[in-house]
Design a protein around this motif. Structure first.
Motif, PDB file in Angstrom:
ATOM      1  N   GLY A 127      35.198  35.641  37.323  1.00 40.30           N
ATOM      2  CA  GLY A 127      36.002  35.463  38.622  1.00 40.30           C
ATOM      3  C   GLY A 127      37.502  35.150  38.065  1.00 40.30           C
ATOM      4  O   GLY A 127      38.475  35.665  38.575  1.00 40.30           O
ATOM      5  N   GLN A 128      37.504  34.018  37.396  1.00 40.48           N
ATOM      6  CA  GLN A 128      38.883  33.511  37.004  1.00 40.48           C
ATOM      7  C   GLN A 128      39.615  34.381  36.022  1.00 40.48           C
ATOM      8  O   GLN A 128      40.840  34.563  36.174  1.00 40.48           O
ATOM      9  CB  GLN A 128      38.653  32.205  36.271  1.00 40.48           C
ATOM     10  CG  GLN A 128      38.094  31.064  36.980  1.00 40.48           C
ATOM     11  CD  GLN A 128      37.896  29.786  36.211  1.00 40.48           C
ATOM     12  OE1 GLN A 128      38.773  29.335  35.681  1.00 40.48           O
ATOM     13  NE2 GLN A 128      36.489  29.315  36.494  1.00 40.48           N
ATOM     14  N   MET A 129      38.891  35.281  35.166  1.00 39.14           N
ATOM     15  CA  MET A 129      39.762  36.365  34.456  1.00 39.14           C
ATOM     16  C   MET A 129      40.284  37.555  35.360  1.00 39.14           C
ATOM     17  O   MET A 129      41.260  37.715  35.347  1.00 39.14           O
ATOM     18  CB  MET A 129      38.604  36.945  33.500  1.00 39.14           C
ATOM     19  CG  MET A 129      38.257  36.156  32.374  1.00 39.14           C
ATOM     20  SD  MET A 129      36.934  37.073  31.452  1.00 39.14           S
ATOM     21  CE  MET A 129      36.601  35.674  30.320  1.00 39.14           C
ATOM     22  N   LEU A 130      39.710  37.717  36.570  1.00 40.31           N
ATOM     23  CA  LEU A 130      39.966  38.907  37.340  1.00 40.31           C
ATOM     24  C   LEU A 130      41.057  38.367  38.184  1.00 40.31           C
ATOM     25  O   LEU A 130      42.152  38.921  38.380  1.00 40.31           O
ATOM     26  CB  LEU A 130      38.913  39.170  38.484  1.00 40.31           C
ATOM     27  CG  LEU A 130      39.192  40.209  39.316  1.00 40.31           C
ATOM     28  CD1 LEU A 130      39.486  41.723  38.440  1.00 40.31           C
ATOM     29  CD2 LEU A 130      37.940  40.469  40.152  1.00 40.31           C
ATOM     30  N   VAL A 131      41.223  37.106  38.557  1.00 40.82           N
ATOM     31  CA  VAL A 131      42.187  36.485  39.213  1.00 40.82           C
ATOM     32  C   VAL A 131      43.828  36.675  38.181  1.00 40.82           C
ATOM     33  O   VAL A 131      44.876  37.035  38.638  1.00 40.82           O
ATOM     34  CB  VAL A 131      42.230  35.068  39.516  1.00 40.82           C
ATOM     35  CG1 VAL A 131      43.575  34.273  40.003  1.00 40.82           C
ATOM     36  CG2 VAL A 131      41.167  34.922  40.587  1.00 40.82           C
ATOM     37  N   LYS A 132      43.396  36.349  36.763  1.00 34.51           N
ATOM     38  CA  LYS A 132      44.681  36.298  36.048  1.00 34.51           C
ATOM     39  C   LYS A 132      45.019  37.854  35.852  1.00 34.51           C
ATOM     40  O   LYS A 132      46.276  38.233  35.738  1.00 34.51           O
ATOM     41  CB  LYS A 132      44.267  35.731  34.667  1.00 34.51           C
ATOM     42  CG  LYS A 132      43.971  34.415  34.767  1.00 34.51           C
ATOM     43  CD  LYS A 132      43.287  33.657  33.373  1.00 34.51           C
ATOM     44  CE  LYS A 132      42.859  32.269  33.505  1.00 34.51           C
ATOM     45  NZ  LYS A 132      42.482  31.946  32.251  1.00 34.51           N
ATOM     46  N   ILE A 133      44.090  38.785  35.593  1.00 32.92           N
ATOM     47  CA  ILE A 133      44.414  40.169  35.530  1.00 32.92           C
ATOM     48  C   ILE A 133      45.034  40.700  36.713  1.00 32.92           C
ATOM     49  O   ILE A 133      46.168  41.446  36.698  1.00 32.92           O
ATOM     50  CB  ILE A 133      43.080  41.161  35.368  1.00 32.92           C
ATOM     51  CG1 ILE A 133      42.396  40.716  33.869  1.00 32.92           C
ATOM     52  CG2 ILE A 133      43.399  42.459  35.663  1.00 32.92           C
ATOM     53  CD1 ILE A 133      40.918  41.227  33.790  1.00 32.92           C
ATOM     54  N   CYS A 134      44.714  40.371  38.102  1.00 35.29           N
ATOM     55  CA  CYS A 134      45.474  40.766  39.127  1.00 35.29           C
ATOM     56  C   CYS A 134      46.749  40.239  39.381  1.00 35.29           C
ATOM     57  O   CYS A 134      47.695  41.222  39.826  1.00 35.29           O
ATOM     58  CB  CYS A 134      44.548  40.439  40.182  1.00 35.29           C
ATOM     59  SG  CYS A 134      42.982  41.485  40.354  1.00 35.29           S
ATOM     60  N   GLN A 135      46.953  39.075  38.965  1.00 33.06           N
ATOM     61  CA  GLN A 135      48.375  38.565  38.977  1.00 33.06           C
ATOM     62  C   GLN A 135      49.186  39.282  37.915  1.00 33.06           C
ATOM     63  O   GLN A 135      50.140  39.640  38.219  1.00 33.06           O
ATOM     64  CB  GLN A 135      48.281  36.942  38.738  1.00 33.06           C
ATOM     65  CG  GLN A 135      47.420  36.130  39.642  1.00 33.06           C
ATOM     66  CD  GLN A 135      47.414  34.591  39.038  1.00 33.06           C
ATOM     67  OE1 GLN A 135      47.300  34.380  38.045  1.00 33.06           O
ATOM     68  NE2 GLN A 135      47.253  33.719  40.082  1.00 33.06           N
ATOM     69  N   ALA A 136      48.733  39.421  36.595  1.00 34.42           N
ATOM     70  CA  ALA A 136      49.535  40.263  35.746  1.00 34.42           C
ATOM     71  C   ALA A 136      49.609  41.670  36.293  1.00 34.42           C
ATOM     72  O   ALA A 136      50.828  42.247  35.981  1.00 34.42           O
ATOM     73  CB  ALA A 136      48.890  40.187  34.427  1.00 34.42           C
ATOM     74  N   ASP A 137      48.691  42.185  37.019  1.00 37.58           N
ATOM     75  CA  ASP A 137      48.856  43.770  36.993  1.00 37.58           C
ATOM     76  C   ASP A 137      49.514  43.863  38.471  1.00 37.58           C
ATOM     77  O   ASP A 137      49.474  45.286  38.908  1.00 37.58           O
ATOM     78  CB  ASP A 137      47.544  44.372  36.801  1.00 37.58           C
ATOM     79  CG  ASP A 137      47.328  44.419  35.502  1.00 37.58           C
ATOM     80  OD1 ASP A 137      47.942  43.862  34.503  1.00 37.58           O
ATOM     81  OD2 ASP A 137      46.143  45.037  35.010  1.00 37.58           O
ATOM     82  N   ASN A 138      49.828  42.918  39.185  1.00 37.79           N
ATOM     83  CA  ASN A 138      50.140  43.252  40.676  1.00 37.79           C
ATOM     84  C   ASN A 138      49.285  43.798  41.698  1.00 37.79           C
ATOM     85  O   ASN A 138      49.616  44.597  42.429  1.00 37.79           O
ATOM     86  CB  ASN A 138      51.569  43.771  40.758  1.00 37.79           C
ATOM     87  CG  ASN A 138      52.607  43.129  39.967  1.00 37.79           C
ATOM     88  OD1 ASN A 138      52.917  41.712  40.385  1.00 37.79           O
ATOM     89  ND2 ASN A 138      53.297  43.682  39.315  1.00 37.79           N
TER      90      ASN A 138
END
Length: 372
Positions: A184-195
């Motif tokens: 879940g923490q990885m997904l937060v970072k991905i979504c931040q980077a990919d808007n």
């Protein structure tokens, strides 16, 4: 050949309804053309590993015999579960979905990998040595350690593939449950980077803090009395219509669909007896709650609930795209896809009573790493 023999963890469920965990010594075959021998240095215990390692066994019935260096674990398996396990009964099965280590030998065509740190998935990783196809290896950049690379497949590629599923199916935002997990923490970072708009759902105040510290914006606590209000507000703000649910059991999937429907109707221009025209999708990809999935129909007629699994999704994604995802993992292994481990265990320690009772709980913030 660097090693002629290798110890590995094995799991057996007998036709009589007993789970047996033990260490076995196996011969390491010579690598064939385009194969490599990997000295496994780090391999995680993921929830997906527990399905094979422990399965439906009753942990409260756990008994350990043998020695500290060569333990044998037994547990009872409910008789009602045995028919579903028919394909594995009385078969000693190696465990471990992923891991990392140094290539110590190679067949022709793969010699260039000797000395490299590689990540690998494909089973039997709870071993001292494994032989795998060179093409299956994720070759790490110089300076990356085996511990950093240990969890380079399951969680990173799952989180990336959730975003790819969203794009492929025409959604514009995501919902994720058990969202304070490593994945879940990885997904937060991905979504931040990919808007990508992301709604995260957790069940404890301390998990809310974990995600806030990462910069997550839309966090809902399912233990709060106003959870549904939080959820509808977040869904309305993000427009998320696709959810990935790691919980599985209970009413959470139903609550998410209901929240999506309410959010969609907030902007509806006219009433429809069939509900909104927005397609709402929940994919169940985990089973942290093994109770039945309960759906309370309050979200119109355009919705779906189904299962989702990483490997079939990747198989349908195309080799070029999969390679792009793999390379992103390699390049961001110590940032976006960094994993943090609560405890490190030898293979013998994995089979200790205290360790089994701890990692079988699948508690957030308690990730275990095996160092064969």
């Amino acid at each position: 050949m660097t090693a002629q023999q290798s110890r590995q963890i094995r799991s057996t469920i007998t036709a009589e309804g007993k789970l047996r965990l033990n260490l076995e010594t196996t011969s390491v075959p010579e690598p064939k053309a385009n194969e490599v021998v990997i000295r496994v240095q780090a391999t995680p215990i993921n929830p997906s590993d527990l399905g094979l390692l422990i399965g439906p066994a009753d942990v409260s019935s756990l008994q350990v015999s043998g020695s500290a260096d060569d333990p044998v674990v037994t547990m009872d398996v409910p008789k009602a579960m045995l028919p579903a396990l028919a394909a594995r009964l009385d078969e000693s099965m190696p465990v471990g979905n992923e891991g990392a280590g140094e290539v110590v030998a190679a067949g022709s065509g793969a010699e260039h990998l000797i000395g490299k740190i590689v990540g690998i998935a494909g089973g039997a990783m709870y071993s001292e040595y494994v032989v795998k196809p060179a093409a299956a290896c994720l070759v790490m950049n110089s300076g990356t350690t085996a511990e950093q690379a240990a969890s380079c497949f399951v969680n990173p590629l799952t989180s990336l593939s959730m975003v790819e599923t969203m794009r492929k199916e025409g959604h514009t935002g995501l919902v994720h449950t058990a969202a304070a997990s490593n994945l879940g923490q990885m997904l937060v970072k991905i979504c931040q980077a990919d808007n990508v708009p992301l709604v995260t759902i957790v069940r404890k105040a301390e998990q809310v803090k974990i995600l806030k510290d990462l910069g997550a914006e839309h966090i809902c606590n399912s233990s709060d009395d106003d959870f549904m209000e939080q959820l509808v507000k977040a869904l309305s703000a993000t427009g998320a219509t696709l959810a990935f649910d790691a919980i599985g059991g209970g009413e959470l999937a139903s609550q998410i669909l209901a929240g999506m429907e309410t959010a969609a109707n907030l902007n509806a221009k006219e009433y429809s007896r069939y509900g909104s025209s927005v397609h709402k999708q929940v994919y169940i990809y985990g089973g942290l709650d093994r109770s039945p999935t309960v759906l309370k129909r309050s979200y119109g007629m355009i919705w779906s609930v189904g299962g989702w699994l990483l490997t079939p999704f990747l198989q349908g994604l195309g080799q070029e795209k999969v390679q792009q995802l793999r390379q992103r993992v390699v390049d961001e292994i110590d940032t976006t896809f960094a994993s943090h481990y609560d405890k490190r265990l030898s293979m013998a320690e994995v089979l200790s009573e205290d360790a089994i009772k701890a990692y079988s709980k699948q508690a957030t913030g308690e990730k275990y790493l095996i160092t064969p």
